[in-house]
Scaffold this motif. Structure first.
Motif, short mmCIF file in Angstrom:
data_model
loop_
_atom_site.label_atom_id
_atom_site.label_comp_id
_atom_site.label_asym_id
_atom_site.label_seq_id
_atom_site.Cartn_x
_atom_site.Cartn_y
_atom_site.Cartn_z
N ASP A 72 4.02 5.52 18.68
CA ASP A 72 2.89 5.43 17.76
C ASP A 72 3.31 4.84 16.42
O ASP A 72 2.56 4.05 15.81
N GLN A 73 4.49 5.22 15.94
CA GLN A 73 4.97 4.65 14.68
C GLN A 73 5.14 3.14 14.80
O GLN A 73 4.75 2.37 13.91
N LEU A 74 5.73 2.69 15.89
CA LEU A 74 5.97 1.26 16.08
C LEU A 74 4.67 0.48 16.23
O LEU A 74 4.53 -0.64 15.71
N GLN A 75 3.70 1.05 16.93
CA GLN A 75 2.42 0.37 17.09
C GLN A 75 1.72 0.20 15.74
O GLN A 75 1.13 -0.85 15.46
N LEU A 76 1.80 1.22 14.89
CA LEU A 76 1.21 1.10 13.56
C LEU A 76 1.96 0.06 12.73
O LEU A 76 1.35 -0.75 12.01
N MET A 77 3.28 0.05 12.83
CA MET A 77 4.07 -0.95 12.11
C MET A 77 3.69 -2.36 12.53
O MET A 77 3.56 -3.26 11.70
N ALA A 78 3.50 -2.56 13.83
CA ALA A 78 3.14 -3.89 14.32
C ALA A 78 1.78 -4.31 13.80
O ALA A 78 1.55 -5.48 13.46
N ALA A 79 0.84 -3.35 13.71
CA ALA A 79 -0.49 -3.67 13.18
C ALA A 79 -0.40 -4.11 11.73
O ALA A 79 -1.07 -5.05 11.30
N VAL A 80 0.45 -3.44 10.96
CA VAL A 80 0.61 -3.80 9.55
C VAL A 80 1.34 -5.14 9.42
O VAL A 80 0.92 -6.02 8.66
N LEU A 99 -8.47 11.37 10.77
CA LEU A 99 -7.81 10.58 11.81
C LEU A 99 -6.35 10.99 11.92
O LEU A 99 -5.66 11.16 10.91
N ARG A 100 -5.88 11.12 13.13
CA ARG A 100 -4.47 11.45 13.35
C ARG A 100 -3.62 10.20 13.18
O ARG A 100 -3.92 9.15 13.75
N TYR A 101 -2.57 10.30 12.36
CA TYR A 101 -1.67 9.19 12.16
C TYR A 101 -1.09 8.74 13.50
O TYR A 101 -0.56 9.55 14.26
N GLY A 102 -1.22 7.44 13.79
CA GLY A 102 -0.69 6.88 15.03
C GLY A 102 -1.69 6.81 16.16
O GLY A 102 -1.41 6.19 17.19
N SER A 103 -2.87 7.41 15.99
CA SER A 103 -3.90 7.32 17.02
C SER A 103 -4.46 5.91 17.07
O SER A 103 -4.31 5.11 16.13
N ALA A 104 -5.14 5.58 18.16
CA ALA A 104 -5.74 4.24 18.29
C ALA A 104 -6.72 3.97 17.15
O ALA A 104 -6.75 2.86 16.59
N THR A 131 -6.23 0.83 10.07
CA THR A 131 -5.14 0.25 9.29
C THR A 131 -5.16 -1.27 9.38
O THR A 131 -4.99 -1.97 8.38
N ARG A 132 -5.42 -1.77 10.57
CA ARG A 132 -5.50 -3.22 10.75
C ARG A 132 -6.66 -3.80 9.93
O ARG A 132 -6.51 -4.85 9.28
N GLU A 133 -7.79 -3.12 9.91
CA GLU A 133 -8.94 -3.59 9.13
C GLU A 133 -8.63 -3.59 7.64
O GLU A 133 -8.95 -4.55 6.92
N ILE A 134 -8.02 -2.52 7.16
CA ILE A 134 -7.70 -2.41 5.73
C ILE A 134 -6.69 -3.47 5.32
O ILE A 134 -6.86 -4.15 4.29
N VAL A 152 0.85 -1.19 0.00
CA VAL A 152 0.00 0.00 0.00
C VAL A 152 0.88 1.24 0.00
O VAL A 152 2.04 1.21 0.42
N THR A 153 0.31 2.33 -0.46
CA THR A 153 0.91 3.65 -0.31
C THR A 153 -0.21 4.64 -0.04
O THR A 153 -1.39 4.31 -0.15
N GLY A 154 0.16 5.85 0.38
CA GLY A 154 -0.85 6.86 0.65
C GLY A 154 -1.61 6.67 1.94
O GLY A 154 -2.68 7.27 2.12
N LEU A 155 -1.08 5.86 2.86
CA LEU A 155 -1.79 5.62 4.11
C LEU A 155 -2.01 6.91 4.89
O LEU A 155 -3.12 7.20 5.36
N ALA A 156 -0.96 7.71 5.05
CA ALA A 156 -1.09 8.94 5.83
C ALA A 156 -2.07 9.91 5.19
O ALA A 156 -2.86 10.58 5.89
N ASP A 157 -2.08 9.99 3.87
CA ASP A 157 -3.04 10.85 3.19
C ASP A 157 -4.47 10.36 3.42
O ASP A 157 -5.38 11.15 3.64
N MET A 158 -4.66 9.04 3.33
CA MET A 158 -5.98 8.49 3.59
C MET A 158 -6.46 8.86 4.99
O MET A 158 -7.61 9.28 5.17
#
Length: 589
Positions: A530-538, A383-388, A394-397, A371-377
């Motif tokens: 927050d960056q690491l938590q998002l990475m782990a979800a992906v 939604l704030r990038y890195g928020s719960a 992100t996990r759902e997508i 994927v690309t454009g996640l932050a823009d989406m």
């Protein structure tokens, strides 16, 4: 947001310098639409039936900017040039002899000349000052030979539009690991390489226990020295355990601190948690992984290959910036299915630089749908990038893309056959497959699957610029507005003022002086946690790996870098790299 062509000068520049290839004696493609048409026609040519129908489906998702193939596909598909369409190529084990080393160099240059980026594990080379039994000469060590690769690549790249890319890896128990860690501390050193240390479970355990760490190398045919200490290790060729000589011991903590100091100073080496990578490998029963592509998103076996493409998430937001925006999950799944087929078809139209790579790649048919454009989406959705909430979405997508890709690959196996190395029982026992829903597991058990691996999140620097500067991969927005330095047609630096695509759309709706909403954040505003938590979800939904740099403020300490790498390990990531603000590598895309 997107026009039929380009919204920005830099997007057109990237197309003209990187993806626009005119055949000798022909007129260059006049517009990006012609590039899409060329690629769709070429890739659909792999289909045994209904080629025109698939051409139209491929063209529809390309021309709507919903799917962005990797740069090698865009540049090479449908041309007469002898180039590979694979972003990622791994070299085989380097034989520890002068002839073996220079054979490996020759093969590496063949791959780079064909347009592929390569990964090379230098762990099979003797450490510096080791004695060669046959000649009595003293070895110069892996880092010295990396400089040979560096020099050859510089010559090869001189007349090319595209910058070559190489990743070098070295085991954390190799006697030259300290020299490897320090190799890029001198300005300009090994500029054509990215470096990654292969950290294993034993080292992470020794680090936790604050214990000693043995640096070892296989004895091979050498006798055990009088008074020498030996141990057994599975070495980088993946064979049975070998008898290794312990050259010396260092405190695990001291080696870790050296690694942190280098990352703090230069952003390299990154780390790959290699035992975790091998345990999680869908082909655990058939492969031993010791290297990755230069960005770390695809761990690869000897001679392995992978082609990449990214779904542009910003194109699936309905009513962006409105009171109740949403994600078109149905449209996302539809594109994921067609994109999976597209990437599988690339196998059957691409050149492979080496026969060994062709054999290895076709045995697994690995692809890397990302994927690309996640932050823009996220910005478009409020939604704030890195928020719960952003991590949950992100996990759902990623779950939707994962399930669609696997389902499509099973259908392709029914239609065209499973990948040759598919052992349905063993494959079904891999940890990632066991996390799929029961219906998908049963389908794989019955029909097999077309591709051993399907998902990878790669950096998308140039294709994201091509798509009017959408945010890169799963990275946060680097900056709302910035000056961007890119590579010109003659290799020179070209500078552009750039604006993030979501920011540009927001200002088009609300005026150029409108204040940024609070949920708009740049990389510097997002905590490492927050960056690491998002990475782990992906990562939990990706069978290959992901490439994302953890950004830290310029004031971050060496200890801060250590906390990031330690947390990356604890969260189950397969690798990690850190970059401090203001310390961005100077390479041109």
């Amino acid at each position: 947001m997107f026009k039929s062509s380009f919204d920005t000068a830099i997007s057109e520049h990237v197309w003209r310098t990187r993806y626009l290839w005119a055949e000798p004696g022909s007129v260059p493609e006049p517009a990006i639409e012609n590039t899409w048409a060329r690629v769709a026609l070429a890739v659909s040519g792999a289909e045994p039936h209904h080629q025109n129908d698939w051409r139209e489906r491929f063209l529809a998702m390309l021309s709507d900017w919903r799917f962005l193939p990797g740069g090698r596909i865009l540049a090479g598909a449908g041309t007469s040039r002898r180039v590979t369409l694979f972003n990622c190529l791994a070299m085989g084990p380097i034989e520890d002899s002068v002839q073996g080393i220079f054979n490996a160099l020759r093969e590496a240059m063949q791959c780079l000349q064909a347009g592929g980026a390569i990964g090379i594990d230098f762990s099979t080379l003797r450490p510096a000052l080791a004695l060669a039994q046959s000649s009595g000469a003293v070895a110069s060590g892996p880092v010295s030979f990396m400089n040979v690769w560096q020099a050859a690549n510089a010559v090869l790249e001189a007349g090319n539009r595209r910058r070559s890319a190489m990743l070098a890896t070295l085991r954390c128990d190799h006697p030259d690991i300290e020299a490897f860690i320090d190799a890029k501390l001198d300005t300009g050193a090994l500029s054509h390489f990215k470096l990654s240390v292969l950290l294993n479970d034993e080292f992470m355990q020794a680090l936790q226990e604050d214990g000693p760490w043995p640096l070892v190398f296989p004895l091979g045919e050498h006798p055990i020295p009088v008074g020498g200490e030996v141990c057994e290790r599975v070495w980088s060729d993946g064979g049975p355990p070998q008898l290794c000589m312990v050259h010396r011991r260092v405190p695990a903590r001291a080696l870790w601190e050296k690694l942190l100091q280098a990352q703090h100073a230069s952003g390299e080496p990154g780390v790959l948690f290699i035992d975790r990578i091998n345990r999680a490998n869908n082909l655990w029963y058939d492969e031993h992984l010791t290297v990755a592509n230069p960005d770390g998103g695809v761990p690869l076996p000897p001679w392995g290959a992978c082609n990449l493409g990214s779904i542009n998430l910003s194109r699936f937001v309905q009513q962006p910036f409105a009171a109740h925006p949403s994600v078109d999950l149905g449209g996302l799944r539809a594109v994921a299915a067609v994109a999976t087929r597209f990437l599988d078809d690339v196998y059957d139209i691409s050149l492979f630089p080496l026969k060994a790579q062709q054999k290895s790649a076709l045995a697994s048919r690995r692809i890397g749908l990302g994927v690309t454009g996640l932050a823009d989406m996220l910005a478009m959705l409020g939604l704030r990038y890195g928020s719960a909430a952003s991590i949950d979405l992100t996990r759902e997508i990623m779950g939707a893309i994962r399930d669609t890709a696997y389902r499509t690959s099973v259908e392709l196996a029914q239609e065209k056959g499973a990948f040759p190395a598919c052992d349905k029982l063993k494959y079904g026992a891999s940890p990632f497959v066991l996390e799929l829903d029961r219906a998908l597991q049963d389908a794989i058990a019955q029909h097999g699957i077309r591709n051993s691996h399907l998902l990878a999140v790669a950096p998308t620097e140039s294709i994201s610029l091509l798509a009017n500067n959408v945010s890169n991969g799963i990275e946060p927005m680097r900056a709302f507005q910035a000056m961007r330095r890119v590579r010109g047609a003659e290799g020179q630096a070209v500078f552009f003022d750039v604006e993030d695509a979501a920011c540009r759309q927001y200002q088009a709706l609300h005026g150029p002086d409108a204040p940024w909403p609070k949920h708009f954040v740049q990389a510097a505003d997002v905590s490492a946690e927050d960056q690491l938590q998002l990475m782990a979800a992906v990562q939990s939904h990706v069978d290959n790996a992901l490439s994302k740099t953890v950004y830290l403020p310029a004031s971050a300490s060496v200890q801060d870098v250590g906390l990031v790498l330690q947390q990356a390990w604890e969260l189950g990531l397969k690798g990690c790299s850190v970059e401090r603000q203001g310390h961005t590598p100077t390479a041109l895309i």
